[in-house]
Design an enzyme around this catalytic site. Structure first.
Site, PDB file in Angstrom:
ATOM      1  N   LYS A   6       0.848  -1.208   0.000  1.00 26.82           N
ATOM      2  CA  LYS A   6       0.000   0.000   0.000  1.00 26.82           C
ATOM      3  C   LYS A   6       0.873   1.244   0.000  1.00 26.82           C
ATOM      4  O   LYS A   6       0.638   2.181  -0.764  1.00 26.82           O
ATOM      5  CB  LYS A   6      -0.880  -0.006   1.252  1.00 26.82           C
ATOM      6  CG  LYS A   6      -1.569   1.318   1.523  1.00 26.82           C
ATOM      7  CD  LYS A   6      -2.411   1.315   2.778  1.00 26.82           C
ATOM      8  CE  LYS A   6      -1.635   1.610   4.011  1.00 26.82           C
ATOM      9  NZ  LYS A   6      -1.348   3.030   4.239  1.00 26.82           N
ATOM     10  N   ASN A   7       1.908   1.244   0.840  1.00 26.35           N
ATOM     11  CA  ASN A   7       2.700   2.462   1.017  1.00 26.35           C
ATOM     12  C   ASN A   7       3.693   2.702  -0.098  1.00 26.35           C
ATOM     13  O   ASN A   7       4.414   3.701  -0.078  1.00 26.35           O
ATOM     14  CB  ASN A   7       3.379   2.460   2.385  1.00 26.35           C
ATOM     15  CG  ASN A   7       2.350   2.566   3.504  1.00 26.35           C
ATOM     16  OD1 ASN A   7       1.199   2.911   3.255  1.00 26.35           O
ATOM     17  ND2 ASN A   7       2.747   2.247   4.712  1.00 26.35           N
ATOM     18  N   ARG A  11      -5.435  11.133   3.802  1.00 30.42           N
ATOM     19  CA  ARG A  11      -4.592  12.299   4.009  1.00 30.42           C
ATOM     20  C   ARG A  11      -3.219  12.164   3.325  1.00 30.42           C
ATOM     21  O   ARG A  11      -2.567  13.140   3.026  1.00 30.42           O
ATOM     22  CB  ARG A  11      -4.404  12.581   5.483  1.00 30.42           C
ATOM     23  CG  ARG A  11      -3.830  11.408   6.254  1.00 30.42           C
ATOM     24  CD  ARG A  11      -3.350  11.808   7.591  1.00 30.42           C
ATOM     25  NE  ARG A  11      -2.419  12.896   7.492  1.00 30.42           N
ATOM     26  CZ  ARG A  11      -1.181  12.777   7.012  1.00 30.42           C
ATOM     27  NH1 ARG A  11      -0.771  11.623   6.529  1.00 30.42           N
ATOM     28  NH2 ARG A  11      -0.380  13.806   6.976  1.00 30.42           N
ATOM     29  N   PRO A  59       1.440  16.454  10.940  1.00 29.43           N
ATOM     30  CA  PRO A  59       1.870  17.703  10.295  1.00 29.43           C
ATOM     31  C   PRO A  59       2.555  17.450   8.950  1.00 29.43           C
ATOM     32  O   PRO A  59       3.008  16.334   8.676  1.00 29.43           O
ATOM     33  CB  PRO A  59       2.860  18.291  11.297  1.00 29.43           C
ATOM     34  CG  PRO A  59       3.362  17.132  12.065  1.00 29.43           C
ATOM     35  CD  PRO A  59       2.211  16.170  12.168  1.00 29.43           C
ATOM     36  N   ILE A  60       2.621  18.468   8.124  1.00 31.99           N
ATOM     37  CA  ILE A  60       3.349  18.367   6.850  1.00 31.99           C
ATOM     38  C   ILE A  60       4.360  19.510   6.702  1.00 31.99           C
ATOM     39  O   ILE A  60       4.736  19.890   5.592  1.00 31.99           O
ATOM     40  CB  ILE A  60       2.379  18.359   5.640  1.00 31.99           C
ATOM     41  CG1 ILE A  60       1.530  19.639   5.602  1.00 31.99           C
ATOM     42  CG2 ILE A  60       1.518  17.108   5.623  1.00 31.99           C
ATOM     43  CD1 ILE A  60       0.772  19.809   4.283  1.00 31.99           C
ATOM     44  N   ASP A  61       4.807  20.028   7.825  1.00 33.78           N
ATOM     45  CA  ASP A  61       5.770  21.144   7.788  1.00 33.78           C
ATOM     46  C   ASP A  61       7.043  20.787   7.023  1.00 33.78           C
ATOM     47  O   ASP A  61       7.596  21.612   6.290  1.00 33.78           O
ATOM     48  CB  ASP A  61       6.111  21.593   9.207  1.00 33.78           C
ATOM     49  CG  ASP A  61       6.611  20.431  10.068  1.00 33.78           C
ATOM     50  OD1 ASP A  61       5.904  19.395  10.149  1.00 33.78           O
ATOM     51  OD2 ASP A  61       7.726  20.520  10.613  1.00 33.78           O
ATOM     52  N   LEU A  62       7.508  19.546   7.151  1.00 33.09           N
ATOM     53  CA  LEU A  62       8.742  19.141   6.454  1.00 33.09           C
ATOM     54  C   LEU A  62       8.522  19.136   4.934  1.00 33.09           C
ATOM     55  O   LEU A  62       9.395  19.529   4.165  1.00 33.09           O
ATOM     56  CB  LEU A  62       9.197  17.761   6.934  1.00 33.09           C
ATOM     57  CG  LEU A  62       9.545  17.645   8.419  1.00 33.09           C
ATOM     58  CD1 LEU A  62       9.886  16.202   8.780  1.00 33.09           C
ATOM     59  CD2 LEU A  62      10.687  18.576   8.796  1.00 33.09           C
ATOM     60  N   ILE A  95       7.345   6.984  16.780  1.00 33.45           N
ATOM     61  CA  ILE A  95       7.025   7.655  15.511  1.00 33.45           C
ATOM     62  C   ILE A  95       5.755   8.481  15.599  1.00 33.45           C
ATOM     63  O   ILE A  95       5.726   9.649  15.224  1.00 33.45           O
ATOM     64  CB  ILE A  95       6.922   6.623  14.351  1.00 33.45           C
ATOM     65  CG1 ILE A  95       8.201   5.788  14.253  1.00 33.45           C
ATOM     66  CG2 ILE A  95       6.600   7.326  13.033  1.00 33.45           C
ATOM     67  CD1 ILE A  95       9.439   6.576  13.883  1.00 33.45           C
ATOM     68  N   ARG A 153      -8.675  -0.462   4.237  1.00 35.10           N
ATOM     69  CA  ARG A 153      -7.786   0.507   3.595  1.00 35.10           C
ATOM     70  C   ARG A 153      -6.446  -0.129   3.240  1.00 35.10           C
ATOM     71  O   ARG A 153      -5.777   0.280   2.304  1.00 35.10           O
ATOM     72  CB  ARG A 153      -7.570   1.703   4.517  1.00 35.10           C
ATOM     73  CG  ARG A 153      -8.829   2.529   4.726  1.00 35.10           C
ATOM     74  CD  ARG A 153      -8.531   3.816   5.459  1.00 35.10           C
ATOM     75  NE  ARG A 153      -7.268   4.308   5.016  1.00 35.10           N
ATOM     76  CZ  ARG A 153      -6.205   4.455   5.840  1.00 35.10           C
ATOM     77  NH1 ARG A 153      -6.310   4.172   7.114  1.00 35.10           N
ATOM     78  NH2 ARG A 153      -5.062   4.895   5.381  1.00 35.10           N
TER      79      ARG A 153
END
Ligand code: EPZ
Length: 438
Positions: free
Chosen positions: A24-25, A94, A124-127, A329, A399
């Site tokens: 999946k990933n 997401r 978060p997606i700051d990186l 994580i 999923r």
């Protein structure tokens, strides 16, 4: 609303071999990458998962032609005429944020709603954003949307303060559209990153170093049609091996890369299982009582994978002795503990640490999946529990696991999927603000 349930009667050893789905990933970022190609891309070993369907929804919304033929999917991005991903599609999954880099490379601009958090935490997606800005993308965050322009991105060195999988993938995709060389330092080293590199190279991109902490992309090359077979899902393989460890018996997972889950198999061996790895398969045998294991600390690859933490905890729950799990994580990845307790597990959580006091046996119960891998843990526990369990919240499980009940039934498990009477509004589990965990 998925009102199905899995009914499992546990306590039976498992025997047999199970073929492992495509990862999946890996398939999610690779399907996003197809929009950058100049012809029809063919992705083989594409698992039948609701997350994959969500990705198809986005590809079709963008204007791509998508058709599935068995386990292969053909994506023709040439008719693509949009560069935005609407909120309703972002909320389905997401991790669709990885489309950002791909659409920027394809169209020079992209717009999507902020992915938001999920059951695992704020996510978060700051990186991602700081790296894309470093490449010259202009990104405006307004009213929950990301408006991005990247017509003239320029490659440069980008350091990740944390080896984020998604950020590494997003930068690799955007760097294909940047002029010059992008060098990602402290990149994620997961096998799925290498798989993405294989696909990008097949499209004609200049990418190297995936699998190490430094990935180098020379952008600006026109990308063409490509074919690629997705690598095996190491977390699905870990889950079926955990099922064999929990229920006892002999389980072989086939078409896998044993080295991708060596940290998991070493823990299972320590728990008292006999584990033998061949070139593309792993066989686990257990017919003696499970033993507690040394502390399991989740880490970025090649450390112990966070996605395997909950299934392995379900194994430790009825081992002799006390095991400790440290989740480094994600902030909130012990939500399955409460449901395991309904089956008789004795687990204490303090922040990122879960202390698992093994009990002689677990008992069947009505339990509800809290998230994808939490659902996998409950499935593993139910296979070992005495009596009947009813697992709901299958939208989470579906999923990431392709036909789990068929695969487990083929191993001799007493498991079937049934229609649940409609739980009604009160019984439904509201999804946390934001999208599904992924
Ligand atoms: C990917 O998520 C996987 N999802 C996850 O699998 C997996 O658990 C995770 O990598 C770690 O291996 C997909 O590939 C679709 P990260 P991702 O960015 O990319 C923080 C499953 O069950 N972070 O490596 O979101 C973040 O909050 C799913 O299959 C930032 O702070 O993982 C988290 O604490 C769950 N800022 C940590 O890094 C950022 O900009 C790891 O996140 C990005 C991440």
């Amino acid at each position: 609303m998925n009102n199905n349930a899995l009914v499992i009667r546990g306590g039976r050893p498992l025997r047999g071999a199970v073929g492992i789905q495509g990862a999946k990933n890996s398939v999610l970022p690779i399907l996003a990458a197809t929009v950058m190609g100049g012809g029809e891309q063919v992705v083989r070993r594409c698992p039948q998962l609701s997350d994959v369907e969500s990705t198809f929804h986005i590809l079709r919304y963008l204007g791509c032609r998508v058709r599935r033929e068995g386990d292969a999917v053909a994506v023709d991005p040439r008719p693509m005429d949009r560069c935005d991903v609407p909120d309703r599609l972002m909320r389905e999954m997401r991790s669709s944020v990885v489309f950002l880099g791909a659409i920027l490379t394809r169209s020079g601009e992209a717009c999507m709603s902020f992915p938001g958090g999920c059951e695992l935490g704020p996510r978060p997606i700051d990186l991602h954003l700081s790296a894309l800005r470093a490449l010259g993308a202009e990104i405006f965050e307004t009213g929950g949307n990301l408006i991005c322009r990247g017509h003239h991105m320029v490659g440069r060195e980008v350091n990740l303060t944390f080896p984020s999988v998604g950020a590494t993938e997003n930068i690799m995709l955007a760097a294909c559209g940047a002029s010059g060389v992008t060098r990602i330092t402290n990149a994620a080293r997961e096998p799925e990153i290498e798989d993405l590199q294989h696909f990008l190279r097949a499209m004609g991109a200049r990418v190297e170093g995936a699998g190490s902490s430094t990935v180098v992309i020379e952008g600006g090359y026109a990308l063409h049609a490509a074919e690629h077979a997705i690598l095996p899902d190491r977390i699905a393989a870990a889950t079926y091996l955990a099922a064999g460890a929990a229920a006892g018996g002999t389980v072989t997972v086939e078409d896998v890369c044993p080295e991708h889950l060596s940290t998991v198999t070493s823990i299972l061996a320590e728990a008292g299982c006999e584990v033998r790895a061949g070139h593309t398969h792993i066989t686990l045998h257990r017919d003696t009582p499970l033993r507690a294991v040394r502390p399991v600390r989740t880490m970025p690859y090649p450390g112990f994978p966070t996605d395997a933490q909950s299934p392995l905890m379900a194994v430790a729950a009825h081992a002799e002795g006390t095991s400790v799990f440290v989740e480094n994580i994600f902030e909130n990845r012990f939500r399955h503990v409460g449901e395991l307790a309904r089956m008789g597990a004795d687990i204490k959580v303090a922040g990122r640490v879960a202390v698992v006091c093994g009990v002689p046996r677990l008992y069947g119960a009505h339990v509800r999946a809290t998230d994808l891998r939490g659902g996998a843990a409950l499935l593993v526990a139910a296979l070992s529990a005495e009596g009947e369990s009813r697992l709901t919240g299958l939208r989470h499980l579906d999923r990431g696991y392709e036909a789990p009940e068929q695969r487990l039934a083929a191993l001799g498990a007493d498991i079937r999927r049934v229609e649940e009477p409609d739980a009604g509004a009160g019984g439904s589990v509201r999804r946390a603000a934001g999208g599904a965990c992924d």
